[in-house]
Design a protein around this motif. Structure first.
Motif, short mmCIF file in Angstrom:
data_model
loop_
_atom_site.label_atom_id
_atom_site.label_comp_id
_atom_site.label_asym_id
_atom_site.label_seq_id
_atom_site.Cartn_x
_atom_site.Cartn_y
_atom_site.Cartn_z
N TRP A 32 40.19 46.85 29.98
CA TRP A 32 40.75 45.59 29.53
C TRP A 32 40.88 45.49 28.01
CZ3 TRP A 32 42.80 42.13 32.75
CH2 TRP A 32 42.42 42.13 34.09
N LEU A 45 39.29 41.32 38.74
CA LEU A 45 40.40 40.85 39.56
C LEU A 45 39.96 40.29 40.92
CD1 LEU A 45 42.88 43.75 38.81
CD2 LEU A 45 42.96 41.43 37.88
N ASP A 55 50.94 44.28 37.94
CA ASP A 55 50.66 44.51 36.52
C ASP A 55 51.89 44.12 35.72
OD1 ASP A 55 50.24 45.57 33.96
OD2 ASP A 55 49.26 47.38 34.71
N ALA A 117 46.32 39.41 43.20
CA ALA A 117 46.01 39.29 41.78
C ALA A 117 47.23 39.70 40.96
CB ALA A 117 44.81 40.15 41.40
N TYR A 119 47.90 40.59 36.76
CA TYR A 119 47.16 40.79 35.52
C TYR A 119 48.06 41.33 34.42
CZ TYR A 119 46.97 45.84 36.42
OH TYR A 119 47.31 47.15 36.63
N SER A 120 47.55 41.25 33.21
CA SER A 120 48.27 41.72 32.03
C SER A 120 47.23 42.17 31.01
CB SER A 120 49.14 40.59 31.46
OG SER A 120 49.59 40.88 30.15
N THR A 146 43.95 35.67 41.90
CA THR A 146 43.48 35.73 40.52
C THR A 146 44.60 36.07 39.54
OG1 THR A 146 41.28 36.45 41.21
CG2 THR A 146 41.89 36.92 38.93
N LEU A 147 44.65 35.34 38.44
CA LEU A 147 45.41 35.74 37.26
C LEU A 147 44.39 36.12 36.20
CD1 LEU A 147 47.74 35.98 35.21
CD2 LEU A 147 47.52 33.51 34.82
N ALA A 148 44.53 37.30 35.63
CA ALA A 148 43.64 37.73 34.56
C ALA A 148 44.46 38.45 33.50
CB ALA A 148 42.55 38.65 35.09
N PHE A 149 44.10 38.22 32.23
CA PHE A 149 44.80 38.90 31.15
C PHE A 149 43.89 39.08 29.95
CE2 PHE A 149 45.90 34.39 30.84
CZ PHE A 149 45.76 34.09 29.49
N ARG A 219 40.53 34.52 32.77
CA ARG A 219 40.60 34.66 34.23
C ARG A 219 40.75 33.28 34.84
NH1 ARG A 219 37.14 34.95 38.82
NH2 ARG A 219 37.64 36.67 40.24
#
Length: 222
Positions: A32, A45, A55, A117, A119-120, A146-149, A219
């Motif tokens: 990350w 995630l 992604d 999920a 993510y970025s 989930t959104l996570a970046f 997150r």
């Protein structure tokens, strides 16, 4: 502003390839932060077994390839053909990995699939207007997904839409793309405004040494 495909093709040529193995000897891994062997991994995630994951701004594909190697159905998109070519060259034989050339909002609005999920990692969430991107992501997430970046933390006093510079040759002006920077509390408020829950934004400190710039990791759930 520069054409984004040209800008990120230029950036791709400047980026070193991911190492053959990490410090544990693994051939695939999730990272990350901007530092090797640092920070959390794919557990952020919260993916189920054989989950579906997207992604946004996959770059040269290392994170998406790791998820595919774990048995996930991993989709990576990027606006840079050069980045995607590098991803195909290294990871094209990994089962469960699909790569597409597309801008993030366009892909999300045209997609029929939903994901466990999205993510970025220093990717499209940093470089796309959140007013367009955050609702589009939420539409493509499973309930509870989930959104996570992650990205660099904002410079104090420089918030909202900023100019980001990609250097070129010594006699050429840098290319300019837009990015969106906010403090952790502002990201939390923004995500809640767009209907996300369980939002947490924090800055992970840099590893010990001379480096001082940490990594913003955010997150949230749909």
């Amino acid at each position: 502003m520069a054409d984004t495909s040209v800008a990120w093709d230029t950036y791709s040529a400047q980026r070193p390839e991911r190492r053959a193995v990490n410090s544990c000897g693994d051939t695939t891994w999730f990272n990350w932060t901007q530092y090797p062997d640092h920070g959390p991994g794919a557990e952020v995630l919260g993916l189920p077994a054989h989950g579906r994951v997207l992604d946004l701004g996959c770059g040269k594909g290392g994170n998406a390839a790791h998820l595919a190697a774990l048995g996930m159905d991993a989709v990576g998109i990027d606006v840079s053909q050069a980045q995607l070519h590098a991803a195909e060259e290294r990871w094209g034989s990994v089962g469960g990995l699909a790569l597409h050339k597309s801008e993030a909002v366009t892909f999300l609005r045209r997609a029929a699939d939903v994901y466990d999920a999205v993510y970025s990692v220093y990717g499209a969430v940093w470089f796309t207007d959140p007013a367009a991107l955050l609702p589009a992501i939420r539409e493509r997430l499973e309930p509870g997904g989930t959104l996570a970046f992650s990205q660099r933390p904002a410079v104090e006093g420089c918030y909202g839409c900023q100019a980001s510079y990609i250097p070129r040759g010594a006699d050429e002006d840098p290319l300019v793309v837009k990015r969106w920077d906010f403090e952790p509390a502002a990201w939390e408020r923004l995500l809640k405004e767009y209907g996300y829950t369980e939002v947490r934004a924090e800055v992970l400190a840099a590893p010990p040494g001379r480096r001082k710039v940490g990594t913003l990791i955010v997150r949230a759930r749909a």
